[in-house]
Design a protein around this motif. Structure first.
Motif, PDB file in Angstrom:
ATOM      1  N   ALA A  93      -9.422 155.561  13.656  1.00 37.71           N
ATOM      2  CA  ALA A  93      -8.765 156.872  13.561  1.00 37.71           C
ATOM      3  C   ALA A  93      -8.561 157.469  14.937  1.00 37.71           C
ATOM      4  CB  ALA A  93      -9.616 157.808  12.689  1.00 37.71           C
ATOM      5  N   LYS A  94      -9.549 157.282  15.826  1.00 41.37           N
ATOM      6  CA  LYS A  94      -9.455 157.843  17.181  1.00 41.37           C
ATOM      7  C   LYS A  94      -8.323 157.200  17.966  1.00 41.37           C
ATOM      8  CE  LYS A  94     -13.144 159.343  18.803  1.00 41.37           C
ATOM      9  NZ  LYS A  94     -14.522 159.512  19.254  1.00 41.37           N
ATOM     10  N   ARG A  95      -8.100 155.907  17.790  1.00 45.32           N
ATOM     11  CA  ARG A  95      -7.023 155.210  18.499  1.00 45.32           C
ATOM     12  C   ARG A  95      -5.678 155.870  18.187  1.00 45.32           C
ATOM     13  NH1 ARG A  95      -3.249 151.044  18.745  1.00 45.32           N
ATOM     14  NH2 ARG A  95      -3.022 151.008  16.493  1.00 45.32           N
ATOM     15  N   VAL A 150      -8.503 152.864  31.959  1.00 43.99           N
ATOM     16  CA  VAL A 150      -9.691 152.669  31.122  1.00 43.99           C
ATOM     17  C   VAL A 150     -10.543 153.931  31.244  1.00 43.99           C
ATOM     18  CG1 VAL A 150     -11.717 151.249  30.636  1.00 43.99           C
ATOM     19  CG2 VAL A 150      -9.643 150.179  31.563  1.00 43.99           C
ATOM     20  N   MET A 151     -10.590 154.693  30.155  1.00 43.17           N
ATOM     21  CA  MET A 151     -11.255 155.996  30.188  1.00 43.17           C
ATOM     22  C   MET A 151     -12.654 155.872  29.599  1.00 43.17           C
ATOM     23  SD  MET A 151      -8.736 158.104  31.342  1.00 43.17           S
ATOM     24  CE  MET A 151      -8.636 156.781  32.547  1.00 43.17           C
ATOM     25  N   ALA A 152     -13.611 155.558  30.469  1.00 45.01           N
ATOM     26  CA  ALA A 152     -14.989 155.347  30.019  1.00 45.01           C
ATOM     27  C   ALA A 152     -15.871 156.562  30.254  1.00 45.01           C
ATOM     28  CB  ALA A 152     -15.574 154.123  30.730  1.00 45.01           C
ATOM     29  N   ALA A 153     -15.324 157.620  30.837  1.00 39.72           N
ATOM     30  CA  ALA A 153     -16.144 158.800  31.121  1.00 39.72           C
ATOM     31  C   ALA A 153     -16.566 159.497  29.836  1.00 39.72           C
ATOM     32  CB  ALA A 153     -15.380 159.785  32.009  1.00 39.72           C
ATOM     33  N   ALA A 154     -17.737 160.104  29.869  1.00 40.99           N
ATOM     34  CA  ALA A 154     -18.208 160.962  28.773  1.00 40.99           C
ATOM     35  C   ALA A 154     -17.882 162.398  29.170  1.00 40.99           C
ATOM     36  CB  ALA A 154     -19.707 160.770  28.567  1.00 40.99           C
TER      37      ALA A 154
END
Ligand code: C5P
Length: 222
Positions: A158-160, A91-95
């Motif tokens: 689109a990002k997915r 889970v990539m929640a970093a900004a």
């Protein structure tokens, strides 16, 4: 303790901003608080997962039962994520900062009277989400985030596809989400879009963790 559907699973979570050094005393960063990612790491641990949280610089305590790896820059974050593989869930929640300063100065940049301000040349940072999504040791379920201020679902859909991840948690950041305690999200999967109500970040995390458990550890039939 309640049910532990994620027992035996390893979850990798990123959270917070990255700091991209300019010189030994200066950096470029963004306003991420890390709250949503920390809450997700905690919620996955409650469901029994072994959790590695790769965190940029934030002012949050380590979540209970979570292994925290602290990093500063995007390149350090990518290296820590690859070192944490294999994982069942990412889970990539970093900004993550999109750009870094191309050449970090080894000495503090000096302000010389009468001289012009320095120009910083930037370089592209690696995309950690896209890298893990195409990795030889790709986690079985890869979840990315998309912070958008308009056309939230279209951009997230689109990002997915562009990133190669399985799900996108699309975040409407047109309000005061950054640093705040509540979040309105849309979950974009191959099957379509789920609109979730506005919820506290802890509740978003619990709901997402339960959804992840349903996908990677479906209850036995019967
Ligand atoms: O491209 P954008 O930054 O909008 O994508 C957001 C998603 O990609 C988030 O899940 C974020 O953690 C991830 N990301 C990343 N590495 C980057 C940029 C974004 O992992 N360099």
């Amino acid at each position: 303790p309640g049910a532990q559907p994620l027992a035996g699973k390893h979850a990798l979570v990123t959270a917070g901003p990255t700091h991209e050094p300019i010189d030994p005393v200066r950096y470029i960063a963004n306003r991420s608080s890390g709250k949503q990612g920390y809450a997700i790491a905690a919620a996955l641990a409650v469901l029994g997962a072994r959790v590695t949280l790769v965190s940029g610089p934030v002012g949050l305590p380590d979540p209970r039962g979570v292994t925290v790896v602290r990093v500063e820059s995007a390149r350090e974050m990518l290296a820590a994520c690859e070192a944490a593989l294999p994982a069942d869930i990412a889970v990539m929640a970093a900004a993550v900062a999109d750009w870094r300063v191309a050449r970090e100065a080894t000495q503090k940049l000096k302000k010389t009277p009468g001289a012009a301000a320095p120009t910083l040349e930037m370089a592209l940072n690696p995309d950690i989400l896209a890298t893990l999504s195409h990795h030889a040791s790709r986690p079985g379920l890869v979840v990315g985030f998309a912070a958008e201020t308009e056309a939230v679902v279209e951009h997230a859909t689109a990002k997915r596809l562009r990133k190669g991840c399985d799900w996108i948690v699309a975040n409407d950041v047109s309000g005061d989400v950054m640093g705040g305690d509540r979040n309105t999200i849309h979950l974009v999967t191959a099957a379509g879009v789920e609109d979730w109500p506005e919820l506290p970040k802890a509740a978003v995390a619990e709901r997402l963790a339960a959804r992840i458990a349903g996908a990677v550890a479906p209850p036995p039939p019967g």
